[in-house]
Design a protein around this motif. Structure first.
Motif, PDB file in Angstrom:
ATOM      1  N   GLN A 114       0.830  -1.209   0.000  1.00 36.70           N
ATOM      2  CA  GLN A 114       0.000   0.000   0.000  1.00 36.70           C
ATOM      3  C   GLN A 114       0.865   1.260   0.000  1.00 36.70           C
ATOM      4  O   GLN A 114       0.558   2.231  -0.709  1.00 36.70           O
ATOM      5  CB  GLN A 114      -0.946  -0.032   1.203  1.00 36.70           C
ATOM      6  N   PRO A 151      -9.831  -1.092   0.935  1.00 32.65           N
ATOM      7  CA  PRO A 151     -10.376  -0.892  -0.419  1.00 32.65           C
ATOM      8  C   PRO A 151     -10.997   0.494  -0.616  1.00 32.65           C
ATOM      9  O   PRO A 151     -10.879   1.084  -1.697  1.00 32.65           O
ATOM     10  CB  PRO A 151     -11.434  -1.998  -0.540  1.00 32.65           C
ATOM     11  N   TRP A 155      -9.754   3.299  -3.244  1.00 32.79           N
ATOM     12  CA  TRP A 155     -10.730   3.956  -4.131  1.00 32.79           C
ATOM     13  C   TRP A 155     -10.647   5.479  -4.000  1.00 32.79           C
ATOM     14  O   TRP A 155     -10.734   6.202  -4.992  1.00 32.79           O
ATOM     15  CB  TRP A 155     -12.137   3.475  -3.778  1.00 32.79           C
ATOM     16  N   ILE A 164      -8.480  -1.476  -6.909  1.00 35.50           N
ATOM     17  CA  ILE A 164      -9.558  -1.707  -5.942  1.00 35.50           C
ATOM     18  C   ILE A 164      -9.847  -3.205  -5.836  1.00 35.50           C
ATOM     19  O   ILE A 164      -9.983  -3.747  -4.727  1.00 35.50           O
ATOM     20  CB  ILE A 164     -10.819  -0.925  -6.343  1.00 35.50           C
ATOM     21  N   SER A 165      -9.924  -3.886  -6.982  1.00 30.26           N
ATOM     22  CA  SER A 165     -10.178  -5.328  -6.974  1.00 30.26           C
ATOM     23  C   SER A 165      -9.071  -6.076  -6.257  1.00 30.26           C
ATOM     24  O   SER A 165      -9.324  -7.005  -5.485  1.00 30.26           O
ATOM     25  CB  SER A 165     -10.310  -5.837  -8.411  1.00 30.26           C
ATOM     26  N   GLN A 167      -7.142  -4.938  -3.889  1.00 29.34           N
ATOM     27  CA  GLN A 167      -7.208  -4.702  -2.454  1.00 29.34           C
ATOM     28  C   GLN A 167      -8.358  -5.452  -1.809  1.00 29.34           C
ATOM     29  O   GLN A 167      -8.241  -5.931  -0.679  1.00 29.34           O
ATOM     30  CB  GLN A 167      -7.334  -3.208  -2.167  1.00 29.34           C
ATOM     31  N   VAL A 168      -9.478  -5.580  -2.500  1.00 31.50           N
ATOM     32  CA  VAL A 168     -10.593  -6.375  -1.979  1.00 31.50           C
ATOM     33  C   VAL A 168     -10.156  -7.829  -1.797  1.00 31.50           C
ATOM     34  O   VAL A 168     -10.396  -8.440  -0.744  1.00 31.50           O
ATOM     35  CB  VAL A 168     -11.809  -6.294  -2.919  1.00 31.50           C
ATOM     36  N   SER A 171      -7.700  -8.084   1.135  1.00 31.12           N
ATOM     37  CA  SER A 171      -8.374  -7.948   2.421  1.00 31.12           C
ATOM     38  C   SER A 171      -9.140  -9.219   2.777  1.00 31.12           C
ATOM     39  O   SER A 171      -9.135  -9.660   3.931  1.00 31.12           O
ATOM     40  CB  SER A 171      -9.313  -6.741   2.410  1.00 31.12           C
TER      41      SER A 171
END
Length: 201
Positions: A114, A151, A155, A164-165, A167-168, A171
């Protein structure tokens, strides 16, 4: 395409290097896979080896996520490559080829990726972790809350669908790896940070 593939492969291999096992071996500490929570991560190293060993482990795990993503920034401007590189480093930590695919839970390496994407993303996640750790005194809870919000943070600062995908997915995997901690929290048996001190070093 060749550069992208090499970045992703290198990220996985770097992620597969276990900072916890190396630090414990060099410092003459027990194998973290056989002591404490049996998890090769900084929190367990704190339990069995103290703050110095844990800090070195934490730094090593963060660098495994940070360096590959920074390298990707130097070689490409593709959000998809950034996402795949970050995920590869994270998966390397979770499922390291050098240690029988038995790795840690991924919080520090995720945080490193990140920071590699953007300092604002990493800084925001780290601040949430610090705030929750200060208030709730439970490391795993702080990690879960910060990564649940990650996420949204991605975003906000860099709304690329690929990131974003990624990070989802990261997570969700992190929650899966923390399922025993979640069970402990539900029954009130998860150790607070104040008890995760280890021996003096």
């Amino acid at each position: 395409m060749i550069i992208d593939t090499l970045l992703i492969l290198s990220a996985y291999l770097l992620g597969s290097i276990s900072s916890a096992i190396i630090v414990c071996t060099l410092m003459g500490l027990p194998d973290p896979r056989t002591q404490g929570s049996n998890n090769p991560g900084a929190t367990n190293v704190l339990r069995i080896g103290g703050k110095k060993a844990a800090a070195i482990t934490l730094l090593g795990d963060m660098l495994k996520g940070l360096l590959p993503v920074l390298a990707a920034h130097l070689l490409t401007d593709s959000p998809l490559t950034f996402a795949l590189t970050a995920m590869a480093a994270f998966l390397g930590h979770l499922y390291p080829i050098f240690f029988g695919f038995q790795g840690g839970k991924g919080v520090a390496t995720a945080l490193g990726t990140q920071f590699g994407l953007a300092w604002q993303i990493g800084g925001s996640v780290a601040l949430i972790w610090l705030f929750m750790a200060k208030i709730m005194k439970i490391s795993s809870l702080a990690a879960l809350v910060s990564m649940a919000l990650a996420p949204v943070i991605v975003w906000w600062f860099w709304p690329a669908p690929e990131l974003i995908s990624m990070q989802v997915m990261m997570s969700l995997l992190l929650f899966w790896r923390h399922r025993s901690n979640i069970q402990n929290m539900l029954v009130g048996s998860e150790e607070p940070i104040s008890k995760e001190q280890g021996p003096k070093t």
